[in-house]
Design a protein around this motif. Structure first.
Motif, mmCIF file in Angstrom:
data_model
loop_
_atom_site.group_PDB
_atom_site.id
_atom_site.type_symbol
_atom_site.label_atom_id
_atom_site.label_comp_id
_atom_site.label_asym_id
_atom_site.label_seq_id
_atom_site.Cartn_x
_atom_site.Cartn_y
_atom_site.Cartn_z
ATOM 1 N N MET A 13 6.317 0.543 -2.973
ATOM 2 C CA MET A 13 7.594 0.053 -2.532
ATOM 3 C C MET A 13 8.402 1.359 -1.960
ATOM 4 O O MET A 13 8.027 2.396 -2.040
ATOM 5 C CB MET A 13 8.348 -0.292 -3.680
ATOM 6 C CG MET A 13 8.058 -1.547 -4.532
ATOM 7 S SD MET A 13 8.823 -1.758 -6.106
ATOM 8 C CE MET A 13 10.323 -1.917 -5.465
ATOM 9 N N CYS A 14 9.210 1.052 -0.883
ATOM 10 C CA CYS A 14 10.077 2.236 -0.414
ATOM 11 C C CYS A 14 11.038 2.687 -1.161
ATOM 12 O O CYS A 14 11.331 2.032 -2.029
ATOM 13 C CB CYS A 14 10.770 1.277 0.967
ATOM 14 S SG CYS A 14 9.524 0.827 2.387
ATOM 15 N N LEU A 15 11.283 3.770 -0.817
ATOM 16 C CA LEU A 15 12.256 4.565 -1.675
ATOM 17 C C LEU A 15 13.795 4.170 -1.827
ATOM 18 O O LEU A 15 14.068 3.640 -0.731
ATOM 19 C CB LEU A 15 12.282 6.250 -1.525
ATOM 20 C CG LEU A 15 10.953 6.701 -1.579
ATOM 21 C CD1 LEU A 15 11.017 8.209 -0.895
ATOM 22 C CD2 LEU A 15 10.337 6.889 -2.879
ATOM 23 N N THR A 16 14.275 4.005 -2.942
ATOM 24 C CA THR A 16 15.732 3.820 -2.861
ATOM 25 C C THR A 16 16.612 4.961 -2.282
ATOM 26 O O THR A 16 15.935 6.156 -2.097
ATOM 27 C CB THR A 16 16.319 3.377 -4.359
ATOM 28 O OG1 THR A 16 16.196 4.599 -5.177
ATOM 29 C CG2 THR A 16 15.414 2.399 -4.898
ATOM 30 N N ASP A 17 17.857 4.611 -1.828
ATOM 31 C CA ASP A 17 18.858 5.905 -1.535
ATOM 32 C C ASP A 17 18.779 7.030 -2.638
ATOM 33 O O ASP A 17 18.540 8.136 -2.112
ATOM 34 C CB ASP A 17 20.113 5.290 -1.528
ATOM 35 C CG ASP A 17 20.396 4.607 -0.229
ATOM 36 O OD1 ASP A 17 19.569 4.410 0.437
ATOM 37 O OD2 ASP A 17 21.781 4.064 0.012
ATOM 38 N N ARG A 18 18.876 6.857 -3.979
ATOM 39 C CA ARG A 18 18.741 7.783 -4.872
ATOM 40 C C ARG A 18 17.213 8.632 -4.880
ATOM 41 O O ARG A 18 17.439 9.754 -4.970
ATOM 42 C CB ARG A 18 18.998 7.280 -6.328
ATOM 43 C CG ARG A 18 18.882 8.282 -7.255
ATOM 44 C CD ARG A 18 19.175 7.680 -8.739
ATOM 45 N NE ARG A 18 19.099 8.854 -9.664
ATOM 46 C CZ ARG A 18 19.144 8.610 -10.805
ATOM 47 N NH1 ARG A 18 19.697 7.479 -11.231
ATOM 48 N NH2 ARG A 18 19.029 9.637 -12.087
ATOM 49 N N GLN A 19 16.206 7.899 -4.773
ATOM 50 C CA GLN A 19 14.981 8.537 -4.451
ATOM 51 C C GLN A 19 14.818 9.390 -3.324
ATOM 52 O O GLN A 19 14.167 10.440 -3.215
ATOM 53 C CB GLN A 19 13.982 7.369 -4.615
ATOM 54 C CG GLN A 19 13.842 6.710 -6.009
ATOM 55 C CD GLN A 19 12.897 5.513 -6.085
ATOM 56 O OE1 GLN A 19 12.941 4.830 -4.942
ATOM 57 N NE2 GLN A 19 12.202 5.246 -7.354
ATOM 58 N N CYS B 162 9.274 4.963 3.254
ATOM 59 C CA CYS B 162 8.202 4.341 3.061
ATOM 60 C C CYS B 162 7.096 5.079 2.776
ATOM 61 O O CYS B 162 6.316 4.670 1.862
ATOM 62 C CB CYS B 162 8.026 3.065 3.695
ATOM 63 S SG CYS B 162 9.320 1.755 3.567
ATOM 64 N N ARG C 162 11.629 1.694 8.822
ATOM 65 C CA ARG C 162 11.490 2.346 7.574
ATOM 66 C C ARG C 162 11.839 3.745 7.515
ATOM 67 O O ARG C 162 11.143 4.696 6.880
ATOM 68 C CB ARG C 162 9.645 2.465 7.359
ATOM 69 C CG ARG C 162 8.992 2.487 8.444
ATOM 70 C CD ARG C 162 7.334 2.169 8.264
ATOM 71 N NE ARG C 162 7.006 3.532 7.745
ATOM 72 C CZ ARG C 162 5.914 3.586 6.921
ATOM 73 N NH1 ARG C 162 5.274 2.423 6.820
ATOM 74 N NH2 ARG C 162 5.592 4.736 6.523
#
Length: 105
Positions: free
Chosen positions: A44-50, A91, A71
Motif C-alpha cells: 500500500m502506498c504511504l499516507t501523509d503521516r508515513q 509507493c 505515485r
C-alpha cells in the motif's frame, strides 16, 4: 457480407504484424530499466503521516507536502541549513530527485 468480414479480419491481422515485429527490436531510449525501477513496491502506498516520517528518518525537518501526482509527491524540507525540494515516490518509499532551493531562515 462475408467478403467484408474476411477483408476486415485480414486488415486487423496486418495491423498487428508491425507492432509485434517492432516489439522484438529495441532502439532508442528506454525507461524503466534503472535499478530503482525494479525495487519492490509497497503493498500500500504511504499516507501523509508515513511520508513525513520517512522523510524525517532521512534527516530532514520542517517537512511540507504538496499535492500527490500519481505515485509521486513533492516535499519541501530542511536539512543542514538548506531548504530542499524532494521528489518522493510514496509507493516505493524512494527519493527520485532532490534540489537545493535556498538557505533556511
Amino acid at each position: 457480407m462475408v467478403k467484408r468480414f474476411f477483408a476486415a479480419a485480414a486488415l486487423a491481422c496486418l495491423a498487428l504484424l508491425p507492432s509485434a515485429a517492432s516489439a522484438q527490436f529495441g532502439f532508442g531510449i528506454h525507461f524503466g530499466d534503472e535499478r530503482r525501477d525494479f525495487a519492490p513496491r509497497l503493498p500500500m502506498c504511504l499516507t501523509d503521516r508515513q511520508i513525513r516520517e520517512a522523510i524525517a528518518q532521512r534527516g530532514f525537518t520542517n517537512i511540507s507536502l504538496n499535492v500527490p501526482n500519481g505515485r509521486k509527491i513533492q516535499v519541501r524540507a530542511t536539512q543542514d541549513g538548506w531548504v530542499y525540494l524532494i521528489d518522493f515516490d510514496f509507493c516505493g518509499n524512494d527519493i527520485r530527485g532532490i534540489k537545493r532551493l535556498r538557505p533556511a531562515q
